[in-house]
Scaffold this motif. Structure first.
Motif, PDB file in Angstrom:
ATOM      1  N   SER A 121       1.355  -0.997  11.553  1.00  0.00           N
ATOM      2  CA  SER A 121       0.370  -1.888  10.801  1.00  0.00           C
ATOM      3  C   SER A 121      -1.090  -1.541  11.083  1.00  0.00           C
ATOM      4  CB  SER A 121       0.583  -3.376  11.388  1.00  0.00           C
ATOM      5  OG  SER A 121       2.105  -3.735  11.323  1.00  0.00           O
ATOM      6  N   LEU A 125      -3.657  -0.081   8.257  1.00  0.00           N
ATOM      7  CA  LEU A 125      -4.806  -0.918   7.986  1.00  0.00           C
ATOM      8  C   LEU A 125      -6.027   0.294   7.903  1.00  0.00           C
ATOM      9  CD1 LEU A 125      -6.531  -3.251   7.130  1.00  0.00           C
ATOM     10  CD2 LEU A 125      -6.380  -3.765   9.778  1.00  0.00           C
ATOM     11  N   MET A 129      -8.372   1.256   4.886  1.00  0.00           N
ATOM     12  CA  MET A 129      -9.854   0.942   5.134  1.00  0.00           C
ATOM     13  C   MET A 129     -10.499   2.370   4.748  1.00  0.00           C
ATOM     14  SD  MET A 129      -9.761  -1.171   8.508  1.00  0.00           S
ATOM     15  CE  MET A 129     -11.744  -0.644   8.975  1.00  0.00           C
ATOM     16  N   ASN A 214      -6.093  -3.539   1.343  1.00  0.00           N
ATOM     17  CA  ASN A 214      -6.929  -3.741   2.583  1.00  0.00           C
ATOM     18  C   ASN A 214      -7.268  -5.208   2.776  1.00  0.00           C
ATOM     19  OD1 ASN A 214      -8.769  -2.865   4.617  1.00  0.00           O
ATOM     20  ND2 ASN A 214     -10.509  -3.152   3.142  1.00  0.00           N
ATOM     21  N   LEU A 217      -3.961  -7.207   4.141  1.00  0.00           N
ATOM     22  CA  LEU A 217      -3.662  -6.694   5.464  1.00  0.00           C
ATOM     23  C   LEU A 217      -4.703  -7.447   6.542  1.00  0.00           C
ATOM     24  CD1 LEU A 217      -2.765  -3.065   5.468  1.00  0.00           C
ATOM     25  CD2 LEU A 217      -1.258  -5.037   5.693  1.00  0.00           C
ATOM     26  N   TRP A 218      -6.041  -7.326   6.292  1.00  0.00           N
ATOM     27  CA  TRP A 218      -7.248  -8.158   6.767  1.00  0.00           C
ATOM     28  C   TRP A 218      -6.771  -9.693   7.149  1.00  0.00           C
ATOM     29  CZ3 TRP A 218     -10.357  -6.717  10.366  1.00  0.00           C
ATOM     30  CH2 TRP A 218     -10.793  -5.396  10.673  1.00  0.00           C
ATOM     31  N   THR A 236      -8.708  -0.414  14.605  1.00  0.00           N
ATOM     32  CA  THR A 236      -8.680   0.534  13.434  1.00  0.00           C
ATOM     33  C   THR A 236      -9.681   1.482  13.050  1.00  0.00           C
ATOM     34  OG1 THR A 236      -9.654  -1.426  12.234  1.00  0.00           O
ATOM     35  CG2 THR A 236      -7.197  -1.364  12.499  1.00  0.00           C
TER      36      THR A 236
END
Length: 383
Positions: A121, A125, A129, A214, A217-218, A236
């Protein structure tokens, strides 16, 4: 004798003052320690983030920083002549990592949650990003700000579809209509500023999917897996830096080291990098406090505010069509915000009703027990 009595009294007073000062110092030390522990623990830092950075604060913070960095990056890529958008993104993340390292050195960086996310994960991410931020700066280099904002319209349906497919999240019909009005209004508002390059248009299209993923996921990792914004950024950022280095030879022209690194140019780039850190942090706070779709709507709100602000404050004339589009988009955003507030109030009412129903049986039971005990006491007194 009198002198001896006075000296004893003075000593007692001094001892009392010393003990009071010691108790106050101990209390301050305990308070400092509790605040430190609150910030260091994952749950404590998350509570502080939710208390200090609610939806309104997070969205306002992100709005102000995003407007500043769009104009600053356009200045750096245009007037300053720093034609290396991926390298600029790399500098942003290096500065962000350095600032977070300073926070960590002073033990101010929140700890990750006790049940950390899987590495897959975090890797996903970090990759999206790098693609989202890097391709956005490449798009800004080749396209106008209007076309850049136009490409954001496609992010909204991408997020809605992705959240439905992967997380079974549904959007009400009223919200879909409001989002359509927002998208149409932004499209009309920016139709007069659609200067783009073919390569830049391809980059903008390639940017849509990573940008949507993005944001999803955030938002998910903060709300479902209990991450704080800074802790997730710390984990990350090294992954993002690695993939930005991989992207540089493909999307940046050669000659970054031979750029004229004078004081003015370097200051502009460093200022852009500091805004980049604030943008990443504020964006993470906003996504943690709201949702991915709300964050995209905020981005479209920025477009309309910039256009209307230029018209009212600086006398620019984008045309009646653009102004009508901006007003229409703002109307759609107002409806969307109202619908979100209604849903939020309903959820709050349901939660409070559940708590009340949970507490009622206990209250009745306690009353029955209380009455029962009172009966025994009355009997005991009568005997």
């Amino acid at each position: 004798m009198l002198d001896l009595f006075v000296s004893r009294k003075i000593k007692k007073i001094l001892k009392r003052k010393d003990s009071d000062a010691g108790q106050r110092g101990k209390a301050l030390e305990n308070l400092r320690g509790s605040l430190f522990n609150e910030l260091r623990s994952s749950e404590g830092a998350r509570r502080q983030q939710q208390r200090l950075c609610g939806p309104t604060v997070a969205l306002t913070f992100n709005f102000l920083v995003a407007v500043g960095i769009i104009l600053t990056n356009k200045l750096v890529l245009g007037k300053v002549g720093f034609n290396f958008p991926i390298f600029l993104t790399f500098i942003h993340y290096v500065v962000s990592w350095f600032l977070m390292a300073v926070l960590k050195a002073f033990s101010l960086l929140p700890a990750p949650p006790t049940k950390s996310a899987r590495f897959s994960s975090l890797l996903a991410l970090g990759i999206v990003m790098s693609l989202s931020t890097g391709l956005a700066n490449v798009s800004l280099k080749y396209n106008s700000v209007g076309f850049y904002q136009m490409a954001k319209i496609a992010v909204t349906p991408s997020i809605v579809i992705a959240e439905f497919v992967f997380f079974k999240k549904r959007v009400s019909f009223q919200k879909v209509v409001a989002l359509c009005v927002v998208s149409i209004g932004v499209a009309v508002a920016t139709v007069t500023d659609l200067q783009f390059h073919f390569f830049g248009a391809c980059i903008a299209l390639a940017w849509i999917v990573p940008s949507a993923v993005n944001k999803i996921l955030w938002s998910n990792m903060q709300q479902q897996e209990k991450w704080t914004a800074l802790a997730l950024m710390w984990k990350t950022t090294p992954i993002t830096l690695f993939f930005l280095v991989m992207m540089m030879p493909w999307l940046d022209p050669p000659g970054a080291l031979s750029f004229d690194w004078n004081f003015n140019n370097t200051s502009a780039i460093l200022f852009s990098a500091i805004l980049g850190f604030l943008l990443q942090w504020s964006g993470a706070l906003a996504l943690g406090a709201t949702s991915a779709v709300t964050h995209v709507v905020l981005g479209q709100f920025k477009t309309c505010v910039i256009l209307l602000g230029g018209y009212f404050l600086f006398g620019s004339n984008p045309g009646r069509v653009s102004l009508c589009g901006a007003v229409t988009a703002l109307g759609g955003m107002s409806v969307y915000t109202y619908l979100n507030l209604v849903v939020s109030n309903q959820n709050t009412t349901r939660a409070s009703s559940k708590e009340t129903s949970f507490l009622l049986p206990k209250t009745k039971l306690s009353r029955e027990n209380g009455d029962h005990h009172e009966g025994y006491s009355d009997e005991a007194e009568s005997v």
